[in-house]
Design an enzyme around this catalytic site. Structure first.
Site, PDB file in Angstrom:
ATOM      1  N   SER A  40     -53.117 -11.700  64.992  1.00 50.78           N
ATOM      2  CA  SER A  40     -53.814 -11.612  63.709  1.00 50.78           C
ATOM      3  C   SER A  40     -53.397 -10.327  62.996  1.00 50.78           C
ATOM      4  CB  SER A  40     -55.333 -11.648  63.911  1.00 50.78           C
ATOM      5  OG  SER A  40     -55.699 -10.973  65.089  1.00 50.78           O
ATOM      6  N   HIS A  49     -58.720 -16.707  59.003  1.00 56.52           N
ATOM      7  CA  HIS A  49     -57.538 -16.562  59.857  1.00 56.52           C
ATOM      8  C   HIS A  49     -56.584 -17.722  59.598  1.00 56.52           C
ATOM      9  CE1 HIS A  49     -58.139 -13.441  63.198  1.00 56.52           C
ATOM     10  NE2 HIS A  49     -58.869 -13.103  62.169  1.00 56.52           N
ATOM     11  N   ARG A  68     -53.172 -16.552  67.329  1.00 52.98           N
ATOM     12  CA  ARG A  68     -53.246 -16.981  68.733  1.00 52.98           C
ATOM     13  C   ARG A  68     -54.696 -17.117  69.163  1.00 52.98           C
ATOM     14  NH1 ARG A  68     -50.922 -11.794  70.056  1.00 52.98           N
ATOM     15  NH2 ARG A  68     -49.364 -12.659  71.454  1.00 52.98           N
ATOM     16  N   THR A  69     -54.889 -17.777  70.305  1.00 57.01           N
ATOM     17  CA  THR A  69     -56.212 -17.849  70.935  1.00 57.01           C
ATOM     18  C   THR A  69     -56.304 -16.755  71.998  1.00 57.01           C
ATOM     19  OG1 THR A  69     -56.356 -20.226  70.561  1.00 57.01           O
ATOM     20  CG2 THR A  69     -57.753 -19.322  72.286  1.00 57.01           C
ATOM     21  N   HIS A  70     -57.400 -16.012  71.965  1.00 60.16           N
ATOM     22  CA  HIS A  70     -57.625 -14.953  72.955  1.00 60.16           C
ATOM     23  C   HIS A  70     -58.585 -15.429  74.036  1.00 60.16           C
ATOM     24  CE1 HIS A  70     -56.423 -12.831  69.258  1.00 60.16           C
ATOM     25  NE2 HIS A  70     -55.885 -11.936  70.068  1.00 60.16           N
ATOM     26  N   TYR A  95     -61.056 -13.881  75.235  1.00 64.78           N
ATOM     27  CA  TYR A  95     -62.449 -13.518  74.931  1.00 64.78           C
ATOM     28  C   TYR A  95     -63.146 -14.521  74.022  1.00 64.78           C
ATOM     29  CZ  TYR A  95     -60.374 -11.487  70.667  1.00 64.78           C
ATOM     30  OH  TYR A  95     -59.683 -11.286  69.503  1.00 64.78           O
ATOM     31  N   GLU A  96     -62.368 -15.430  73.409  1.00 60.14           N
ATOM     32  CA  GLU A  96     -62.999 -16.442  72.561  1.00 60.14           C
ATOM     33  C   GLU A  96     -63.760 -17.477  73.380  1.00 60.14           C
ATOM     34  OE1 GLU A  96     -60.487 -17.761  69.095  1.00 60.14           O
ATOM     35  OE2 GLU A  96     -59.082 -16.329  69.974  1.00 60.14           O
ATOM     36  N   ALA A 134     -51.035  -6.266  68.454  1.00 60.98           N
ATOM     37  CA  ALA A 134     -51.475  -4.923  68.084  1.00 60.98           C
ATOM     38  C   ALA A 134     -52.285  -4.402  69.262  1.00 60.98           C
ATOM     39  CB  ALA A 134     -52.330  -4.961  66.823  1.00 60.98           C
ATOM     40  N   MET A 161     -55.670  -7.054  74.482  1.00 63.07           N
ATOM     41  CA  MET A 161     -56.462  -8.216  74.920  1.00 63.07           C
ATOM     42  C   MET A 161     -55.677  -9.513  74.832  1.00 63.07           C
ATOM     43  SD  MET A 161     -59.969  -7.225  72.895  1.00 63.07           S
ATOM     44  CE  MET A 161     -60.455  -5.505  72.719  1.00 63.07           C
ATOM     45  N   SER A 162     -54.355  -9.430  74.866  1.00 58.85           N
ATOM     46  CA  SER A 162     -53.569 -10.667  74.742  1.00 58.85           C
ATOM     47  C   SER A 162     -52.311 -10.573  75.588  1.00 58.85           C
ATOM     48  CB  SER A 162     -53.208 -10.900  73.270  1.00 58.85           C
ATOM     49  OG  SER A 162     -52.294  -9.921  72.814  1.00 58.85           O
ATOM     50  N   ASN A 220     -53.902   2.172  67.295  1.00 65.94           N
ATOM     51  CA  ASN A 220     -54.929   3.203  67.521  1.00 65.94           C
ATOM     52  C   ASN A 220     -54.653   3.907  68.838  1.00 65.94           C
ATOM     53  OD1 ASN A 220     -56.118   0.356  68.435  1.00 65.94           O
ATOM     54  ND2 ASN A 220     -57.014   1.904  69.775  1.00 65.94           N
ATOM     55  N   HIS A 223     -62.067  -0.799  63.654  1.00 67.45           N
ATOM     56  CA  HIS A 223     -61.236  -1.951  63.319  1.00 67.45           C
ATOM     57  C   HIS A 223     -60.495  -1.712  62.016  1.00 67.45           C
ATOM     58  CE1 HIS A 223     -59.848  -6.000  63.869  1.00 67.45           C
ATOM     59  NE2 HIS A 223     -60.350  -6.413  62.718  1.00 67.45           N
TER      60      HIS A 223
HETATM   61  I1  8IG Z   1     -55.530  -3.336  67.801  1.00 68.73           I
HETATM   62  O1  8IG Z   1     -57.615   0.096  72.098  1.00 68.73           O
HETATM   63  C1  8IG Z   1     -56.262  -2.983  69.590  1.00 68.73           C
HETATM   64  N1  8IG Z   1     -56.475  -3.947  70.467  1.00 68.73           N
HETATM   65  N2  8IG Z   1     -58.190  -3.584  74.791  1.00 68.73           N
HETATM   66  N3  8IG Z   1     -57.919  -1.714  73.432  1.00 68.73           N
HETATM   67  C2  8IG Z   1     -57.819  -3.067  73.627  1.00 68.73           C
HETATM   68  N4  8IG Z   1     -57.363  -3.895  72.691  1.00 68.73           N
HETATM   69  C3  8IG Z   1     -56.975  -3.347  71.541  1.00 68.73           C
HETATM   70  C4  8IG Z   1     -57.038  -1.982  71.274  1.00 68.73           C
HETATM   71  C5  8IG Z   1     -57.526  -1.119  72.271  1.00 68.73           C
HETATM   72  N5  8IG Z   1     -56.588  -1.777  70.035  1.00 68.73           N
END
Ligand code: 8IG
Length: 264
Positions: free
Chosen positions: A27, A59, A80-82, A84-85, A112, A199-200, A223, A235
């Site tokens: 995303s 999205h 994409r599908t994560h 955590y969804e 990202a 997370m992906s 970040n 975010h």
């Molecule tokens: I954009 O700091 C993004 N996605 N787990 N940690 C995790 N996922 C992220 C982060 C982060 N920044």
């Protein structure tokens, strides 16, 4: 026929089967896709049989057929599908399995993520050299002792570095999310050797390797990981870094994909 075969059959009718490279864009990456070449066709995931309908408003989850500048064809999965969804690991790797079924040989996974190396300012692209699967699950079933000594292709990483010599590499740890990490969790994965956190990607990369695709992973650090900047994670910061890097990433990826398709 399985849902994967149904989806692949549908996409083959729309897109043909001549693409040798595919890319999954997280995303915030849709705009970079506009820089890859000429869009020949586009279909919403919700129109592909078996694909999970996107429930996130705004999205743009879609598959796009793109002609690169060297006339080679690319399939881009935008969105994409994560895990955590909550739709399970099968939904996370569904698109990758469809691409394998279509005969795609080279898969680029983008994301990202947070960075643990303080010299990586938000907006820095980093090649994934290896990963730590900390999601607690796997796309593999049964006694499938897959060799994962080179999930992320050295050959494809070298192509990237030939185009952008200052690209650095990192080890990506995949968390389930959806919360960002605590500072203690970041300290833990730092000691494990991780330098990228997200997370992906890890489950998709494993499914792709199971299907014998060559995988390239590229993270955009948006970040500093939790506890490193003295500020809470926002975010908005992530979105801003992504926006500013769109042109650089789109141009880099376009060059990389041309080189990949010239070689194969
Ligand atoms: I954009 O700091 C993004 N996605 N787990 N940690 C995790 N996922 C992220 C982060 C982060 N920044």
């Amino acid at each position: 026929m399985s849902n994967i075969e149904r989806a692949a059959g549908f996409l083959e009718q729309r897109f043909g089967n001549r693409a040798e490279v595919a890319i999954v864009l997280g995303s915030g990456w849709a705009d970079a896709a506009d820089l890859f070449g000429t869009t020949l066709d586009e279909v919403a995931y919700s129109d592909i049989p078996g694909f999970r309908n996107s429930d996130i408003v705004g999205h743009a989850h879609k598959a796009r057929l793109i002609q690169l500048e060297n006339n080679q064809l690319l399939i881009a999965f935008i969105g994409r599908t994560h895990l955590y969804e909550g739709f399970g690991v099968d939904a996370v790797v569904f698109g990758v399995k469809v691409l394998a079924n279509l005969g795609i040989k080279n898969l680029i996974l983008t994301n990202a993520c947070g960075g643990l190396n303080p010299v990586w300012k938000p907006g820095t692209p980093v090649l994934i050299s290896d990963h730590i699967n900390f999601t607690g699950t796997t796309p593999l079933q049964g006694a499938n002792f897959l060799d994962v000594t080179e999930v992320y292709s050295k050959r494809l990483r070298n192509i990237c570095k030939s185009i952008k010599p200052d690209l650095e590499e990192g080890v990506y740890v995949g968390f389930m999310g959806p919360a960002y990490e605590t500072p203690a969790e970041i300290e833990m994965v730092r000691r494990w050797g991780a330098t990228l956190v997200g997370m992906s990607t890890v489950l998709e990369a494993m499914a792709a390797r199971e299907a014998q695709m060559e995988v390239l992973g590229i993270s955009l650090v948006t970040n500093l990981a939790a506890g490193m900047s003295g500020e809470p994670l926002s975010h908005a910061e992530v979105i801003e870094a992504g926006k500013n890097a769109t042109k650089m990433m789109g141009t880099l990826l376009a060059e990389v994909m041309k080189e990949i398709t010239n070689e194969s």
